[in-house]
Design a protein around this motif. Structure first.
Motif, PDB file in Angstrom:
ATOM      1  N   ILE A 172      19.271  44.657  38.899  1.00 16.00           N
ATOM      2  CA  ILE A 172      18.873  43.654  39.483  1.00 16.00           C
ATOM      3  C   ILE A 172      18.507  42.513  38.482  1.00 16.00           C
ATOM      4  CG2 ILE A 172      16.748  43.402  41.344  1.00 16.00           C
ATOM      5  CD1 ILE A 172      17.186  46.132  42.433  1.00 16.00           C
ATOM      6  N   ASN A 196      22.276  51.617  45.570  1.00 19.67           N
ATOM      7  CA  ASN A 196      22.165  52.884  45.438  1.00 19.67           C
ATOM      8  C   ASN A 196      23.268  53.837  46.159  1.00 19.67           C
ATOM      9  OD1 ASN A 196      18.988  52.140  48.097  1.00 19.67           O
ATOM     10  ND2 ASN A 196      19.177  52.500  46.044  1.00 19.67           N
ATOM     11  N   GLN A 245      17.903  50.389  37.958  1.00 19.97           N
ATOM     12  CA  GLN A 245      18.180  49.556  38.355  1.00 19.97           C
ATOM     13  C   GLN A 245      17.709  48.617  38.439  1.00 19.97           C
ATOM     14  OE1 GLN A 245      17.649  51.120  42.245  1.00 19.97           O
ATOM     15  NE2 GLN A 245      19.034  53.030  42.826  1.00 19.97           N
ATOM     16  N   GLN A 246      16.598  48.667  37.898  1.00 21.17           N
ATOM     17  CA  GLN A 246      15.925  47.353  37.723  1.00 21.17           C
ATOM     18  C   GLN A 246      16.218  46.399  36.694  1.00 21.17           C
ATOM     19  OE1 GLN A 246      11.739  47.320  37.712  1.00 21.17           O
ATOM     20  NE2 GLN A 246      11.588  49.802  37.175  1.00 21.17           N
ATOM     21  N   ASP A 297       9.541  39.376  46.781  1.00 21.18           N
ATOM     22  CA  ASP A 297      10.894  39.555  47.120  1.00 21.18           C
ATOM     23  C   ASP A 297      10.920  38.192  47.876  1.00 21.18           C
ATOM     24  OD1 ASP A 297      11.254  41.295  46.118  1.00 21.18           O
ATOM     25  OD2 ASP A 297      11.801  43.163  46.881  1.00 21.18           O
ATOM     26  N   ARG A 357      20.124  45.731  46.514  1.00 20.83           N
ATOM     27  CA  ARG A 357      19.572  46.939  46.595  1.00 20.83           C
ATOM     28  C   ARG A 357      20.483  48.575  47.222  1.00 20.83           C
ATOM     29  NH1 ARG A 357      13.897  44.827  47.173  1.00 20.83           N
ATOM     30  NH2 ARG A 357      14.281  43.591  44.809  1.00 20.83           N
ATOM     31  N   LYS A 414      10.269  52.484  51.446  1.00 18.17           N
ATOM     32  CA  LYS A 414      11.931  53.305  50.500  1.00 18.17           C
ATOM     33  C   LYS A 414      12.225  54.027  50.824  1.00 18.17           C
ATOM     34  CE  LYS A 414      10.416  49.546  46.809  1.00 18.17           C
ATOM     35  NZ  LYS A 414       8.877  49.926  46.150  1.00 18.17           N
TER      36      LYS A 414
END
Ligand SMILES: Nc1ncnc2c1ncn2[C@@H]1O[C@H](COP(=O)(O)OP(=O)(O)OP(=O)(O)O)[C@@H](O)[C@H]1O
Ligand SMILES: Nc1ncnc2c1ncn2[C@@H]1O[C@H](COP(=O)(O)OP(=O)(O)OP(=O)(O)O)[C@@H](O)[C@H]1O
Ligand SMILES: O[C@@H]1[C@H](O)[C@H](O)CO[C@H]1O
Ligand SMILES: [Mg+2]
Ligand SMILES: [Mg+2]
Lengths: 290, 320, 505, 320
Positions: free
Chosen positions: B301, B288, B297-298, B251, B284, A179
């Protein structure tokens, strides 16, 4: 150090719950502890809480069922470790905290490096490398973990002393090398002017260095945290500007030492601060053999 | 045959109707291009491709399994174990890297075969068999590596690099694996058998398909693809990590399902899976670039994944 | 009880100009239907004519694209199954709508279990179920998991479930397709009683002889249009003409072929508790029929000899060579083929298209070096579909969306391409229209003429009698007799089928 | 029609046959008692119960969902969000704890309703809808807590303690929730509707069951149970943590499946789920007591999970 009381140590059983072994840092912590246990002739059982505070409580509970003479806890979370410690205390088993403190319960000894201080030192080191000016990016650890919180806080405090350094971006990369690579790659796109990176651990720093490629160490300075063997190599080769080295092996060793002593009823110091040190190319040799 | 056949849709429309995730991907790309000036550069798009590669390769493998109506939770762990096997045999056991790579693939395939044997002969639900394998492979990766990363042989690490100055090899590997997956699914006997088994296992059996053997092939493929993903992942980092790809199974499955497959089996295509993996990677990457805060972010998403699939199902209802 | 004639029957339900399209197909295109109290109204039409679509609109499963439905002369909108129930419409669908995991009692009370203090009253539910089962004459414990019932008893449970609603309109979509003679008689008795009580019954069947027996009026559907409304005593060939558009001269066109060596031999086949010591042979050029009551074990014998199920003793030979037990693949290699009785559960990949399903059995042979010749399979599929007259929008139509009878044709079709030497047909014409039945019989003739053999299991006695060269009769898991075609009559077969033997079950 | 009903097995045998996981649990307990002197003490057994509690409560909630043929990946995140909601409303918003507890339950239920709405009205596959919720709930937990743990109100933290000196309250909560789950599944209309929907959704719909509404109830229950699990978890730690229960969804689903449910729906019982959760807890506890090394533990857990279910399927095949 020392033998900690000599004869009769053979039957002594200690339990140690490590927050996670999915990270070389804690593997070293464990290794240090196991080496010392062998050295002192005590039995040490290590469990892995897989970064789950409640699993850690379970493990401490299980240690009490096994009548361990002392327990070393490397908290997943400082707050959440309190009930576990209290449970051990209820049955009079002394607890030593390693690497992270326990808030809300008394432990016999805390052997730790100070993450807030470490964060500040990282800020200083990075500022020095950058000539006290420039844009920096921060790769954050897993959101919500104490290590990420404390280092982030320390770094913010530290960097505040340098008015010409601006934190341009903060993004989570979950303490994970892959990551770190992906997030850094993306940050280069949106913040091409970044000249410094603080990664809240070495794994992410190493990922960031991969992302930066040839620019790492030259145009962009990366500072990590932990002092893992891979990171030390990177510091030596110049791709990583610095890392705030914790001394996990020493932490593990001292925690066992303390645990053996409290198990035998000796009193020990309330807290032992294992220093964190900034490792740069100049002093990296001092760390590589430890 | 009745003459009442309505006018047929154009092939392009038909293709879109079946690959609705494409619409979501396009919407996402357009939105991000408008929101962030950095998004629509060639470099960034190549980055997205690279970042999608590991998930996509895992997801291609999962597509086989999901088409049969199964699930493979072990792909992340198997990827890690395979990479560790490569690095360990090359480093500690001193095997030349081509051999070490074969060992690594063999390890991945073996993991798949064990899961499949538990499913086909032990009659374990795939969820349980591969959950067991998730633990076993991860544990073995940690045991072999003693918990620490192992450097990858340099020759293999080239895989993480580029051809010429720009073309990233992981991207190429992803495309190649995607084509292989598509060919297997569409053109080979095992591939067609996967659809039959997932559609109706009993009907497949009574039509002479050796279900057990085909399941072995299916999970072996999933394991093999996971090994490739693991090698690509480790090459990018030049280091095999025992904890690599943890949690990637969700994922991978999400990519397959976003790509139009059904967890009850019988449906799924390699191209859809690729689109699913790209959606996740674009998302993702975009977050960023937009500097969305860690905590949000979570949430974002989650919302976008739901919306992406919602677009698809609503559109599909519209055409019906 | 009121007599048929004396009943003042009035219109209860009326459908006008119903239209329904699915992607690529117009299923209904202006259908009218008028339904009166106390009548049994038969819907007649070829496979895919739109019968099931029509009744699904009446039961709230589908919404029409055009037209309207009136009940008691007032327009109604039936948007859900619940709406239909409230209007007093109960439906027995062509495809089972049972939950296999639940008990029979729960299925009978599905959606409206009796409750006490907010909790499901299991005792009362089982008592009610017991009464319903008795009414339809099914002897099962209400607590039996439904999955354990054979297909015929499931159908009887479906019927009982619809009866439980005490509806004013009862719709039955091919209820007799899976039933044997005695159950059909039982069902008809129930239907007559309901009719006489004033219930309006819509009845769909492909068994033309049933029409005169039970029906009052007949509405004929063709290509999604209602083309005629005629009385039930209309001549058979006239009905066929309305429905198919051409005459069918011979319903059972069996042309006996020359008998050759035994292709299939079954010796002492036994599965404890299911069937016992079953021995028979089928020779080249022969059609051997297998008759029996529901639950006689015919399906189990067929599945066991094909390798789909295990057996405890006995042996199966094909052309004198023993077959390994429990190995479908080996059985196929040896030249056996099986058209299973439950098309949805065992015959079809419902989510796949027609071409895919038709190629399922031949896919192995169409594979070279691991690659499947899909264009080749598709060409074969097109031929088979043509031959059987499968009504579809194209080879790419999902089998799920075919009409029931067309689905059955696909199941048979996939074995046609396979060149099996011994084809086992388990209820092959279930739900198939008269025209297509004849097509299937012609295929059977062609097979036997080419020296292949057919074992035909059927609960349709006229079919067994009309198409077999020899008839085996099973009762309670044993083979109880054999009749040459010349001596076989309905009565003779039934006498054997009801022989009291010692149970193996 | 004949009385073709096979002789009924004795109730005990029938029960065992359906709850085969019990056999695995018993074998495990016996083996551990022999291997470790510490295992079979009352204290340790109570510990195991406490350690099973959170997973078991989550798994009871998941049982509803799995019985309908769905899956709920969000239970761990929802548990964390609910606990954070409780702690935050009690601490920062100053709500009295009983009210804060209600808020917390409402949050859990609301999460379930959102997932269900996406599934029922948006026609999203449950995997995707709840994967989205997994991210959303976790993100919100982090946002609300700003990433830091929040102390639980003392009154609520009592839940993590014992009644008298020994009887752990989490154990009691687990049993109560289990009984509630069993009653709902066996005796209520929504419960029976869950089986019908999972067994044959079309049949359920055509029998007049309002499938959409029942799905709302199902996922709301799952969310509510997750909230209870979150509260118990936070009480044990005396602190609500935004990262709590991460990854627990797989454990919960595993418990349900080990307990005999099928992911394709229509099957599953509360008692089986309890046994499944106990197997997982006994296993972890035993491996700790036996001092199995951390890396090997994952391997061993994987192997034992596979064996536990294998015992069950093989035994079942034996009796049939
Ligand atoms: N869901 C659907 N999608 C597409 N086409 C459909 C669907 N349902 C039915 N059809 C088509 O509508 C037509 C009428 O089907 P329907 O089931 O009403 O026929 P039927 O008269 O009941 O035939 P059978 O006697 O074979 O049962 C068929 O061509 C069928 O393929
Ligand atoms: N003891 C039993 N308990 C429950 N179900 C039983 C029992 N015995 C038989 N059955 C059910 O009855 C069915 C037997 O009927 P089946 O349909 O298979 O026989 P068949 O001779 O092929 O009759 P048909 O073809 O007319 O339906 C079995 O499939 C089974 O499900
Ligand atoms: O202190 C540790 C290490 O820095 C590790 O790299 C990540 O987790 C933190 O808690
Ligand atoms: Mg029909
Ligand atoms: Mg049968």
């Amino acid at each position: 150090g020392g033998e900690g009381g000599g004869a009769g140590g053979g039957e002594l059983e200690l339990g140690m719950s490590v927050s996670t072994l999915n990270n070389p840092y804690f593997v070293q912590l464990r290794d240090g502890a196991q080496a010392e246990a062998k050295n002192l002739g005590v039995t040490l059982t290590v469990t892995d809480a897989q970064n789950d505070a409640s699993q850690q409580v379970n493990q401490v509970q299980n240690f009490t069922s096994q009548n361990m003479k002392a327990i070393i806890i490397n908290p997943v979370d400082s707050d959440a470790a309190a009930p576990a410690v209290k449970a051990a205390e209820r049955v009079n088993i002394p607890v030593v905290a390693a690497d992270r403190g326990v808030t809300g319960a008394e432990v016999a000894q805390t052997v730790a490096s100070d993450n807030v201080a470490g964060g500040k030192m990282a800020a200083q080191a990075l500022a020095e490398q950058l000539g006290e000016k420039g844009q920096v990016a921060v790769l954050q650890g897993t959101p919500g973990t104490s290590a990420s919180r404390d280092r982030g806080q320390g770094f913010a405090q530290g960097v505040a002393a340098y008015p010409n350094i601006k934190v341009a971006a903060k993004q989570p990369a979950d303490f994970d090398r892959t990551k770190g690579l992906d997030v850094m790659t993306n940050l280069i796109q949106s913040h091409p002017g970044v000249t410094g990176v603080f990664a809240e651990n070495d794994e992410m720093a190493l990922g960031a260095i991969k992302a930066l490629g040839a620019r790492a160490g030259r145009q962009v300075k990366v500072v990590g945290f932990d002092g893992t063997p891979d990171a030390l190599k990177a510091v030596r080769s110049g791709t990583m500007a610095a890392t705030v080295a914790q001394q996990p092996k020493l932490l593990g060793k001292q925690a066992v030492e303390a645990a053996v002593r409290v198990a035998k009823g000796e009193t020990v110091q309330k807290s032992v601060a294992v220093p964190v040190k900034v490792v740069t190319k100049e002093n990296v040799a001092d760390f590589e053999t430890s | 045959m009745s003459a009442d056949v309505l006018p047929r849709r154009s092939p392009a429309a038909a293709w879109l109707a079946e690959n609705g995730a494409v619409v979501a991907l396009v919407v996402l790309v357009v939105a991000l291009s408008l929101l962030s000036g950095d998004f629509l550069s060639l470099t960034n798009l190549l980055n997205v491709g690279v970042q999608a590669a590991v998930t996509a390769i895992l997801a291609f493998g999962s597509t086989f399994v999901i088409v049969t109506g199964g699930i493979d939770l072990s792909v992340g762990s198997v990827a890690a174990l395979s990479a560790i096997s490569l690095a360990w045999t090359a480093t500690s056991a001193g095997l030349p890297w081509p051999l070490a790579t074969l060992v690594s693939l063999a390890v991945g395939i073996a993991c798949g075969l064990v899961s499949a044997a538990l499913i086909a002969y032990g009659k374990l639900p795939p969820f349980i068999a591969t959950l067991a394998m998730l633990g076993i492979a991860r544990g073995l990766a940690l045991v072999v590596s003693e918990g620490s990363p192992i450097a990858m042989p340099d020759a293999v690490s080239e895989l993480g690099g580029t051809i010429g100055a720009y073309l990233p090899i992981p991207l190429i590997v992803m495309v190649v694996m995607g084509v292989i997956a598509a060919v297997i699914l569409n053109r080979t006997y095992p591939g067609r058998a996967m659809y039959a088994i997932g559609g109706n296992q009993e009907a497949a059996r009574l039509s002479g398909i050796k279900v057990d053997r085909q399941l072995l092939i299916t999970y072996a493929l999933s394991g093999g693809f996971a090994a490739v993903a693991g090698i690509v992942l480790a090459s990018r980092l030049a280091s095999a990590q025992p904890q690599a790809a943890a949690g990637y199974e969700l994922d991978a499955i999400a990519a397959v399902v976003i790509g139009g497959a059904s967890l009850s089996g019988g449906k799924g295509r390699a191209l859809g899976t690729l689109v699913g993996a790209l959606i996740l990677a674009v998302l993702r990457n975009g977050l960023n670039l937009l500097s969305v805060s860690a905590f949000w972010q979570q949430v974002v998403i989650g919302v976008v994944i739901a919306l992406a699939v919602l677009v698809d199902t609503l559109r599909r209802r519209g055409t019906n | 009880m009121r007599g048929k004639g004396s009943c003042v029957s009035q219109e209860i339900l009326r459908a006008e100009g119903l239209r329904k399209t699915f992607p690529g197909v117009v299923a209904l295109d202006g259908v009218d239907l008028s339904l009166r109290t106390g009548e049994v109204h038969v819907l007649l039409g070829e496979n895919g004519a739109g019968k099931s679509t029509l009744i699904k609109i009446l039961s709230g499963a589908y919404h029409p694209d055009g037209g309207r439905v009136l009940m008691d002369s007032r327009q109604v909108h039936i948007r859900s199954a619940g709406d239909a129930q409230r209007l007093g419409i109960a439906t027995i669908y062509q495809e089972f709508n049972l939950v296999p995991q639940l008990t029979v009692a729960e299925n009978l009370a599905l959606g409206r279990p009796p409750r006490r203090f907010g909790f499901v009253d299991v005792r009362r539910m089982e008592q009610q179920a017991g009464r319903l089962l008795e009414r339809v004459g099914v002897d099962v414990d209400p607590r039996t998991p439904t999955a354990r019932l054979g297909i015929a008893r499931m159908q009887m449970v479906e019927i009982a479930k619809a009866l439980a609603l005490d509806a004013r309109v009862l719709i039955m979509d091919e209820p007799t397709a899976v039933l044997t003679t005695s159950e059909v008689a039982r069902l008809f008795a129930i239907v007559r009683q309901l009719r006489d009580e004033g219930v309006a019954v819509v009845f769909i069947t492909h068994h033309l002889e049933e029409i005169a027996e039970i029906g009052g009026r007949v509405t004929v559907l063709r290509d999604g249009r209602s083309v005629a409304e005629v009385p039930a005593n209309t001549r058979r060939d006239e009905l066929v003409g309305l429905m198919v558009g051409r005459p069918i001269d011979q319903q059972y066109p069996r042309r006996p072929a020359e008998r050759g060596e035994p292709l299939l031999e079954v010796r002492g086949l036994t599965r404890r508790g299911v069937f016992d010591d079953v021995s028979f042979e089928v020779r080249a050029g022969e059609v051997v029929g297998m008759a029996g009551l529901v639950g006689a074990g015919r399906t189990e014998v067929a599945r066991a000899l094909f390798g789909a199920d295990r057996y405890d003793a006995g042996q199966v030979f094909v052309r004198g060579r023993p077959l390994p037990p429990g190995d479908v693949h080996a059985a196929m290699e040896a030249g056996l083929g099986l058209v299973p009785e439950d098309r949805k559960a065992q015959g079809l990949v419902l989510g796949a298209d027609v071409a895919e399903n038709l190629g399922l059995v031949t896919m192995r042979d169409a594979t070279r070096a691991g690659f499947v010749d899909r264009p080749g399979l598709r060409r074969t599929a097109a031929k088979v579909a043509e031959q059987l007259g499968i009504r579809m929008t194209g080879l790419s139509q999902e089998v799920r969306t075919l009409s029931g009878g067309n689905q059955q044709k696909v199941v048979i079709g996939k074995w046609l391409a396979a060149n099996a030497n011994v084809l086992i047909l388990d209820e092959p014409t279930r739900g198939v229209d008269v025209g297509a039945k004849v097509e299937i019989y012609q295929l059977v003739n062609a097979l036997t003429a080419a020296g292949d053999a057919v074992l035909m299991i059927s609960s349709d006695l006229p079919e067994v009698l009309g198409m077999s060269d020899r008839i085996l009769v099973m009762a309670r898991g044993r083979l109880v007799g054999e009749l040459p075609a010349a001596e076989a009559t309905q009565d003779a077969v039934m006498a054997l089928a009801t022989t009291e033997t010692s149970h193996v079950r």
